[in-house]
Scaffold this active site. Structure first.
Site: not given
Ligand SMILES: Nc1ncnc2c1ncn2[C@@H]1O[C@H](COP(=O)(O)OP(=O)(O)O)[C@@H](O)[C@H]1O
Ligand SMILES: O=c1ccn([C@H]2C[C@H](O)[C@@H](COP(=O)(O)O)O2)c(=O)[nH]1
Length: 271
Positions: A68, A70-76, A92, A145
């Site tokens: 997904g 960036i910041a889509s919620g993968k880690t969560t 990651e 990822r």
């Molecule tokens: N469903 C959600 N609604 C609102 N905020 C969320 C949700 N899921 C994750 N977040 C917040 O959004 C940010 C990015 O989430 P994260 O899980 O780190 O994304 P990713 O790993 O895809 O980059 C974090 O601050 C997290 O707490």
């Molecule tokens: O191949 C890659 C994978 C990730 N990135 C960057 C994108 C984000 O800034 C961070 C980590 O991504 P998250 O989605 O927050 O986990 O790393 C990249 O540049 N190249």
């Protein structure tokens, strides 16, 4: 006795079918050249012990990638599933990308992509490969990822946006092709957290990672479009496993509910 009968059935019959087709009531759509796209499961899916598949006397391990924007919620999402026994979670290696022997290739790449894109993505490729070949300790591995999205999404984005010189792209591409031809990168299911770029932008701002402060909405739009072309429209690159799409714009409570609803589909990925 029953187990032996089942094993016999698996040995005799399963090889006659595409690998995923018998697993559950999975609805699989064949796409022209790119394998299968899992578009849903029927409600009557039966509960199957996810530890069961045995091949050559070994337990079959299941590998699931969470993909997904960036910041889509993968880690969560991974944090949620990490509470389940029998699942190992590999996030990651972002901390490495921010600090390799005191240098910060992620930060450098965002500051000057034309100069540092190759450096950063070479290190991403290495560290993701390291994750892929790590021996599995649990029956199920969930990974954030993959080496595929590093190439098909992030390298592609740098190149297509004119920020990666042709020679850098060519070198990275040859490395990538060599790796996927010569090293087994197992995957049984790709879970795609599908978000709007606007949602990611909001969450990115909220997370406030120092290196990412320079990311504009347009960057997330490009990453989004590349993901959609790859995993939804099958317009760009090979998809190495079925794809389960989870709409991920919702609030956390609804997301956790969706993860629970999809738990069986995800955990039975190897069947
Ligand atoms: N469903 C959600 N609604 C609102 N905020 C969320 C949700 N899921 C994750 N977040 C917040 O959004 C940010 C990015 O989430 P994260 O899980 O780190 O994304 P990713 O790993 O895809 O980059 C974090 O601050 C997290 O707490
Ligand atoms: O191949 C890659 C994978 C990730 N990135 C960057 C994108 C984000 O800034 C961070 C980590 O991504 P998250 O989605 O927050 O986990 O790393 C990249 O540049 N190249």
């Amino acid at each position: 006795m029953v187990v032996n009968l089942l094993k016999g059935f698996c040995r005799a019959v399963l090889p006659l079918y595409p690998r995923k087709a018998l697993s559950t009531n999975v609805l699989v759509r064949r796409t022209p050249s790119l394998g299968k796209h899992l578009i849903g499961l029927s409600r009557s899916s039966t509960s199957v012990n996810h530890r069961k598949l045995v091949r050559n006397g070994e337990e079959k391990k299941s590998v699931i990638w969470i993909e997904g924007n960036i910041a889509s919620g993968k880690t969560t999402c991974l944090e949620y599933f990490s509470k389940t026994s029998d699942i190992e979670v590999l996030t990651e290696p972002v901390s490495k990308w921010r600090n390799v022997q005191g240098c910060n290739p992620l930060g450098l790449m965002y500051q000057d992509p034309s100069r540092w894109g190759l450096t950063h993505q070479t290190y991403v490729q290495l560290t993701m490969l390291d994750r892929h070949v790590l021996p599995t300790a649990s029956p199920i591995r969930m990974m954030e990822r993959s080496i595929y999205s590093a190439k098909y999404i992030f390298v592609e984005n740098l190149y297509k946006s004119g920020k990666m010189p042709e020679v850098d792209f060519a070198v990275l591409s040859e490395w990538f092709e060599w790796i996927i031809k010569n090293i087994a990168i197992p995957v049984d299911l790709i879970v795609y957290l599908q978000t709007s770029p606007q949602t990611c932008y909001k969450r990115l701002k909220q997370r406030c990672r120092e290196e990412e402060k320079v990311i504009p909405l347009e960057y997330l739009e490009s990453i989004h479009n590349l993901y959609e072309d790859w995993l939804i429209h099958h317009k760009s690159f090979e998809v190495p496993a079925p794809v389960l799409v989870i709409p991920a714009d919702h609030d956390l409570k609804k997301m956790l509910h969706q993860y629970e609803e999809n738990r069986e589909k995800i955990l039975m990925a190897h069947c």
